[in-house]
Design a protein around this motif. Structure first.
Motif, short mmCIF file in Angstrom:
data_model
loop_
_atom_site.label_atom_id
_atom_site.label_comp_id
_atom_site.label_asym_id
_atom_site.label_seq_id
_atom_site.Cartn_x
_atom_site.Cartn_y
_atom_site.Cartn_z
N GLY A 117 1.03 -14.56 -14.42
CA GLY A 117 1.62 -13.30 -14.00
C GLY A 117 0.95 -12.62 -12.84
O GLY A 117 1.45 -11.64 -12.29
N GLY A 118 -0.24 -13.09 -12.48
CA GLY A 118 -0.95 -12.50 -11.35
C GLY A 118 -1.40 -11.07 -11.59
O GLY A 118 -1.87 -10.76 -12.70
N PRO A 119 -1.30 -10.17 -10.61
CA PRO A 119 -0.67 -10.44 -9.32
C PRO A 119 -1.56 -11.21 -8.36
O PRO A 119 -2.77 -11.24 -8.50
N VAL A 120 -0.91 -11.84 -7.38
CA VAL A 120 -1.58 -12.44 -6.23
C VAL A 120 -1.00 -11.78 -4.99
O VAL A 120 0.22 -11.74 -4.82
N LYS A 121 -1.88 -11.23 -4.15
CA LYS A 121 -1.38 -10.52 -2.97
C LYS A 121 -2.38 -10.60 -1.84
O LYS A 121 -3.58 -10.86 -2.05
N LEU A 122 -1.87 -10.37 -0.65
CA LEU A 122 -2.68 -10.25 0.55
C LEU A 122 -2.68 -8.78 0.95
O LEU A 122 -1.63 -8.18 1.17
N VAL A 123 -3.86 -8.20 1.02
CA VAL A 123 -4.01 -6.79 1.35
C VAL A 123 -4.48 -6.69 2.79
O VAL A 123 -5.57 -7.19 3.14
N GLY A 124 -3.67 -6.05 3.64
CA GLY A 124 -4.01 -5.95 5.06
C GLY A 124 -5.29 -5.17 5.27
O GLY A 124 -5.50 -4.11 4.66
N ILE A 125 -6.15 -5.69 6.14
CA ILE A 125 -7.43 -5.03 6.39
C ILE A 125 -7.29 -3.98 7.50
O ILE A 125 -7.79 -2.85 7.38
N ASN A 126 -6.58 -4.32 8.56
CA ASN A 126 -6.47 -3.39 9.69
C ASN A 126 -5.11 -2.72 9.79
O ASN A 126 -5.01 -1.57 10.22
N ASN A 127 -4.05 -3.43 9.40
CA ASN A 127 -2.71 -2.89 9.62
C ASN A 127 -2.12 -2.18 8.40
O ASN A 127 -1.01 -1.65 8.47
N GLY A 128 -2.85 -2.19 7.27
CA GLY A 128 -2.35 -1.49 6.08
C GLY A 128 -1.15 -2.14 5.44
O GLY A 128 -0.50 -1.53 4.58
N THR A 129 -0.84 -3.36 5.82
CA THR A 129 0.31 -4.06 5.27
C THR A 129 -0.12 -4.97 4.13
O THR A 129 -1.06 -5.75 4.26
N ASP A 130 0.57 -4.88 3.00
CA ASP A 130 0.31 -5.75 1.86
C ASP A 130 1.44 -6.76 1.71
O ASP A 130 2.62 -6.42 1.94
N ILE A 131 1.11 -7.97 1.33
CA ILE A 131 2.10 -9.02 1.08
C ILE A 131 1.93 -9.48 -0.35
O ILE A 131 0.90 -10.06 -0.72
N ASP A 132 2.93 -9.21 -1.19
CA ASP A 132 2.86 -9.61 -2.60
C ASP A 132 3.43 -11.03 -2.75
O ASP A 132 4.60 -11.28 -2.44
N LEU A 133 2.57 -11.95 -3.23
CA LEU A 133 2.97 -13.35 -3.38
C LEU A 133 3.32 -13.70 -4.82
O LEU A 133 3.64 -14.86 -5.11
N THR A 134 3.26 -12.74 -5.72
CA THR A 134 3.39 -13.02 -7.15
C THR A 134 4.68 -13.79 -7.46
O THR A 134 4.67 -14.75 -8.24
#
Length: 809
Positions: A556-573
Motif C-alpha cells: 500500500g505504500g505510499p511511494v512518492k517523489l517529493v520535489g526538492i526545489n520546485n515543490g512538486t510531488d509525484i505519487d507513484l503508489t
C-alpha cells in the motif's frame, strides 16, 4: 516454543487397544499418570526437532537424551517443510518432502531403536520460532482462507495434511498400538469440536489434549500446561493426569537481543516442584534446540541458531552443568516412580505458602519433598532431623529422612566449550576467494516481470515465501532533469532503492519495528525513468492473533517523489508496478556452483562493502569428529552455503542491545524472558550471531570443500571441565564426552573457590593431594572417577566444596 495465547495444541492420547498388532502397547491414563501396558508411568520427555539437525546426528542426540535420564522424545511436525508447494508434482518437485532432514519416519525409527517412547505433535500450527508457525505461505492463495479459524478452506487443508502424517505413521507401524514408539500425538486448532470430529475420522480411537487453554474445554479434551513453571497449574477437571507439554529450558536468540540463560538450578527447581505437586508427564522445550536451517527461522528477528540454552547445545554437545544436574534429578524421580504415581499424598505448609512439605506414602515406603519458594532466604525445616533448604530450591528425601538431591546444589561437572582454529587453515587470510556480482540488470527496468498491478501488493501473498526478496518496479516520464526525495513507506524488514540502474538508498527496520521509511535524494533524467525497489524479509511472523495478516513488503505504500526545489510531488503508489520474486543468483542456483558460472579469480582486490556480491572459497575439513562452525564475523548481511547446503541468514554486523540483565545473574526467583527483572544474559554489545554450525554428516564431507558463502572461517570446540562434590567418601567424575577427547591437564583442585569462572578459576584452599590424585587418574583418559577422601582437605577448608578444573582436547 508455543507461547501464543491463541495457540491451542490438542494432544491425541492413544486409547487402550486402539490399534492391535505384533508387540502392541496399550496406552491409557488416569488422574495420576499415563498408563502404559497397565503400568502407571512417569514420562520424562525432551524436544528434539528433526529438521533442526541431520539424520546422521539423530542417533547420537537420542542416545544422549536417554543417558540423561529421559524415556521419551518429542517433536513437532513441520508442515511448510513437508509441503513447501501445494501438492505440486513434477520432474523437479515431488508433492511432499520426506527426504534428508525431513525424513520423519527415519527419525521415529531411531527413537524406537533406542528403546524410548515418542510424542508426535502434528500441529499443524506449531509456533516454534519457525516461519509462519509451520503453516505454508501458499495457504494465503486459497480463496476464503482464514488461518486457525473455523472455515472450510483451512479445515480441508489441515485435515488433508493431518491425515497424510497419521497414515504415514500407520504405514510405518510407529504408533504404540502397532508396536511402535509413539504413545502421544498432537494436533492444534482454535475450534475444538471440529477437531474432535476430524480425529474420529482418523480411526485411531483417541481423546484430545489441549495446551494453554483452561476454559470452555469439551468434555473429551484434556488440557495441559506450557511455560517456565507449571507446578501451581492443575487440569480443569478430575480423572486426568497433570501434563506439562513445554518446560522452556531457555529462550530463543534474536538479532537485536543478547543470549538468554536459564540456570540449571532454576530448571531443576521447576521440575521438582511439578512432581512434588502431582505432575506425571513433563517435556523439555527444548532438550536439543539445533539450527534453523536455511530460511526457516520464525519472526523477522530470530537468528539462525536455535540453541535455546538446552541441555544439548546447538551442535549436539552436552551442556554441563545443566545436563548432569537434570540427569541426577531424572534418575532419582524414576527410582521413586511407583510411590509417586500410586502413593497417598499429604501437604504441610510451614509458616505460609512459600515453604511446603509433601509426603507420598505407598505401602511401607514414603517419599518427601521440601520446597522453599522464598527468593531471598534459606529456611530450616524439621522432618525427623533439621534440614537447611536454600532459597528457591527443593530438597528430595526418598526415605523422608535423608536429602538425596537439592535443586540448588549442583554436584555435576561444568563444561565450557572453547573454539579452536582448524590447524590446516588457521587464518581467514589463508583462504583464496572468488567472487561474482549479482546480475541486477534484468531488474533495473519494469520489463519482463511476472505480472503487473496498479497497486503495491503484500510481499508474502505475492511471493508465497519462495524467496526473501520481491522486486517492485515502475517507470515514469519526466520533462527535463529534476531533484527529488524518494519516499517509501514499507512494512518489510529491509529495502533497497534503485533509480535508472543505480543504487540510491537502503534501510532496514530496527528493533522489531516493522513499519519504517526510506528517504533518499534522487535525480531524474529527462525522458523515461525507472524505479526499482527490492523488499527483503528475514523471517515471517509465527505467533499472535491473525499473525498471517501482518503485512510485509511495500504494502500500500505510499511511494512518492517529493520535489526538492520546485515543490512538486509525484505519487507513484497507484502506478503500474511490475513484480518479480527472488534474485537472479537464486534462480541460477549460484550456491550449487554449477558449470558456466562466471566466477572472477582470486586477487588482491576482492571487493568489500559491496552489496549484491557472491563470494566463494574452498577449505579442508577439520580432522576429527567434533562439531565444526564457521565464523562469519566481519560480514554485514546475507546468506551462506557449504556444498550447496544452506547455513541460513547471517547478520553479524547487527549487535545485541545492552540490557541490565547482562550484568547480574542469580538463579533465585522466577526466570523471565520479557519485561522487568530479566537476568543472566550474555553477549550484550556483541554480534547477535557469528558462529554457524556445519554438520559433519551432510553439508561437510571428506576432502576439499567448496562452500558458496560470504566468508567461511571455521573452528572446533573442546571443553574445559569443572567437577565438584561436597562430603568425604563421595566420588567425583570428570568426562570429556565423545569425539575421542581426553583430559590433557588438571589445572585446579581446591576447596572454597570463590573467584573466577570455569576455565579461569583463581583457586582457593588449593589441595596438592587432590591435584595429584586427579592428575594421576584422569590425564590421558576420556573419563575418570576419583573418591573424595579426607586426605584432600586443606587446613580451614574442610567444609568447602571440592572444585576440580580440567582441560580436554
Amino acid at each position: 516454543m508455543a507461547a501464543a495465547p491463541l495457540a491451542l495444541p490438542l494432544l491425541l492420547v492413544l486409547a487402550a487397544a486402539a490399534i492391535t498388532g505384533c508387540g502392541a502397547t496399550t496406552v491409557a491414563y488416569n488422574d495420576r499418570a499415563v498408563v502404559i501396558d497397565g503400568q502407571r508411568r512417569i514420562i520424562l520427555s525432551g524436544s528434539i526437532h528433526y529438521p533442526r539437525s541431520t539424520p546422521q546426528m539423530w542417533p547420537d542426540l537420542i542416545r544422549k537424551a536417554k543417558e540423561g535420564g529421559l524415556n521419551t522424545i518429542e517433536t513437532y511436525v513441520f508442515w511448510n517443510g513437508h509441503e513447501p508447494r501445494r501438492r505440486q508434482a513434477n520432474h523437479l518437485h515431488p508433492p511432499y518432502n520426506f527426504e534428508g532432514n525431513y525424513d520423519i519416519v527415519r527419525f521415529f525409527k531411531e527413537i524406537q531403536n533406542a528403546g524410548m517412547y515418542a510424542i508426535l505433535r502434528i500441529g499443524p500450527y506449531i509456533c516454534g520460532e519457525w516461519n509462519y508457525g509451520g503453516l505454508p505461505a501458499w495457504l494465503r492463495d486459497i480463496p476464503g482462507m482464514q488461518f486457525r479459524l473455523h472455515n472450510d478452506p483451512f479445515e480441508r487443508e489441515m485435515e488433508t495434511f493431518t491425515t497424510l502424517i497419521v497414515n504415514k505413521m500407520k504405514d510405518a507401524k510407529m504408533f504404540a498400538g502397532q508396536g511402535g514408539p509413539i504413545i502421544l500425538a498432537q494436533s492444534a486448532s482454535h475450534y475444538i469440536h471440529w477437531c474432535a470430529d476430524m480425529a474420529n475420522k482418523q480411526k485411531v480411537g483417541v481423546p484430545w489434549i489441549m495446551c494453554q487453554q483452561d476454559d470452555h474445554v469439551p468434555h473429551n479434551v484434556i488440557n495441559t500446561c506450557n511455560g517456565f513453571y507449571c507446578h501451581d497449574w492443575f487440569p480443569n477437571r478430575t480423572g486426568i493426569p497433570k501434563i506439562w507439554t513445554e518446560n522452556w529450558t531457555g529462550w530463543f536468540k534474536a538479532w537485536d537481543k543478547p543470549d538468554f540463560h536459564r540456570s540449571a538450578e532454576d530448571v531443576a527447581f521447576a521440575v521438582a516442584m511439578f512432581f512434588q505437586k502431582r505432575g506425571s508427564v513433563q517435556n523439555y522445550y527444548m532438550y536439543h534446540g539445533g539450527t534453523n536451517v536455511g530460511r526457516t527461522s520464525g519472526g523477522p528477528y530470530i537468528t539462525t541458531s536455535y540453541d535455546y540454552d538446552a541441555p544439548l547445545d546447538e551442535y549436539g554437545n552436552i551442556r554441563q552443568e545443566k545436563y548432569g544436574h537434570l540427569k541426577d534429578l531424572h534418575n532419582l524421580l524414576r527410582s521413586m516412580e511407583k510411590i509417586l504415581v500410586h502413593g497417598e499424598y499429604n501437604d504441610t505448609s510451614y509458616g505460609g505458602k512459600n515453604v511446603t512439605v509433601t509426603k507420598y506414602t505407598f505401602g511401607d515406603s514414603s517419599v518427601c519433598f521440601i520446597n522453599n519458594q522464598f527468593g531471598d532466604r534459606d529456611v530450616n525445616v524439621t522432618l525427623g532431623a533439621t534440614h537447611l533448604v536454600p532459597a528457591w530450591s527443593v530438597s528430595i528425601l526418598p526415605d523422608c529422612k535423608t536429602v538425596a538431591y537439592n535443586t540448588a546444589k549442583i554436584k555435576t561437572q561444568t563444561s565450557v566449550m572453547v573454539k579452536k582454529a582448524n590447524t590446516v587453515e588457521e587464518e581467514p587470510a589463508a583462504l583464496r576467494w572468488s567472487w561474482m556480482p549479482e546480475n541486477l540488470r534484468p531488474f533495473m527496468t519494469d520489463d519482463r516481470g511476472s505480472f503487473r498491478q496498479t497497486q503495491l501488493l503484500d510481499q508474502i501473498a505475492t511471493a508465497t515465501d519462495q524467496s526473501d526478496y520481491l522486486w517492485y518496479r515502475t517507470s515514469l516520464e519526466h520533462k527535463g532533469e529534476g531533484a527529488y526525495k524518494l519516499y517509501v513507506n514499507t512494512t518489510g524488514h529491509e529495502i533497497y532503492a534503485f533509480v535508472n540502474g543505480k543504487l540510491v538508498g537502503q534501510n532496514h527496520s530496527a528493533n522489531g519495528a516493522f513499519v519504517f521509511q526510506l528517504e533518499t535524494p534522487v535525480k531524474l533524467q529527462s525522458g523515461k525513468n525507472y524505479i526499482s525497489l527490492l523488499s527483503g524479509t528475514v523471517g515471517l511472523k509465527n505467533y499472535g492473533p491473525l499473525f498471517e495478516l501482518m503485512p510485509a513488503g511495500i504494502t500500500g505504500g505510499p511511494v512518492k517523489l517529493v520535489g526538492i526545489n520546485n515543490g512538486t510531488d509525484i505519487d507513484l503508489t497507484n502506478s503500474s508496478w511490475s513484480y518479480k520474486s527472488g534474485l537472479a543468483g537464486e534462480q541460477r542456483q549460484i550456491h550449487l556452483d554449477k558449470a558456466g558460472h562466471n566466477w572472477r579469480s582470486h586477487n588482491s582486490s576482492i571487493p568489500v562493502n559491496r552489496p549484491f556480491t557472491w563470494y566463494k572459497t574452498t577449505f579442508a575439513a577439520p580432522a576429527g569428529e567434533e562439531a565444526v562452525v564457521v565464523d562469519l564475523l566481519g560480514l554485514n548481511k546475507g546468506a551462506a552455503w557449504v556444498n550447496g547446503n544452506s547455513l541460513g541468514r547471517y547478520w553479524p554486523s547487527y549487535t545485541a542491545a545492552e540490557m541490565d540483565g547482562c550484568h547480574v545473574c542469580d538463579y533465585r526467583g522466577k526466570f523471565k524472558a520479557e519485561g522487568d527483572g530479566i537476568r543472566c544474559l550474555t553477549g550484550c554489545g556483541e554480534p547477535s550471531q557469528r558462529f554457524y554450525h556445519v554438520a559433519r554428516a551432510g553439508p561437510l564431507r571428506g576432502g576439499r570443500r567448496r562452500p558458496d558463502a560470504r566468508r567461511v572461517p571455521h573452528g572446533r570446540r573442546g571443553p574445559r571441565l569443572r567437577g565438584g562434590r561436597r562430603g568425604r567418601g563421595r566420588r567425583v567424575t570428570l568426562s570429556c564426552g565423545g569425539h575421542g577427547r581426553v583430559v590433557t591437564s588438571v589445572d585446579v583442585a581446591s576447596f572454597g573457590v570463590a573467584r573466577g569462572s570455569c576455565g579461569a578459576y583463581e583457586g582457593g584452599c588449593e589441595s596438592k593431594a587432590a591435584l595429584k590424585a586427579f592428575t594421576a587418574a584422569c590425564v590421558g583418559k576420556n573419563s575418570c572417577t576419583v573418591k573424595h577422601t579426607g586426605a584432600f582437605a586443606g587446613a580451614g577448608c574442610e567444609s568447602g566444596a571440592l572444585t576440580v578444573q580440567a582441560t580436554c582436547s
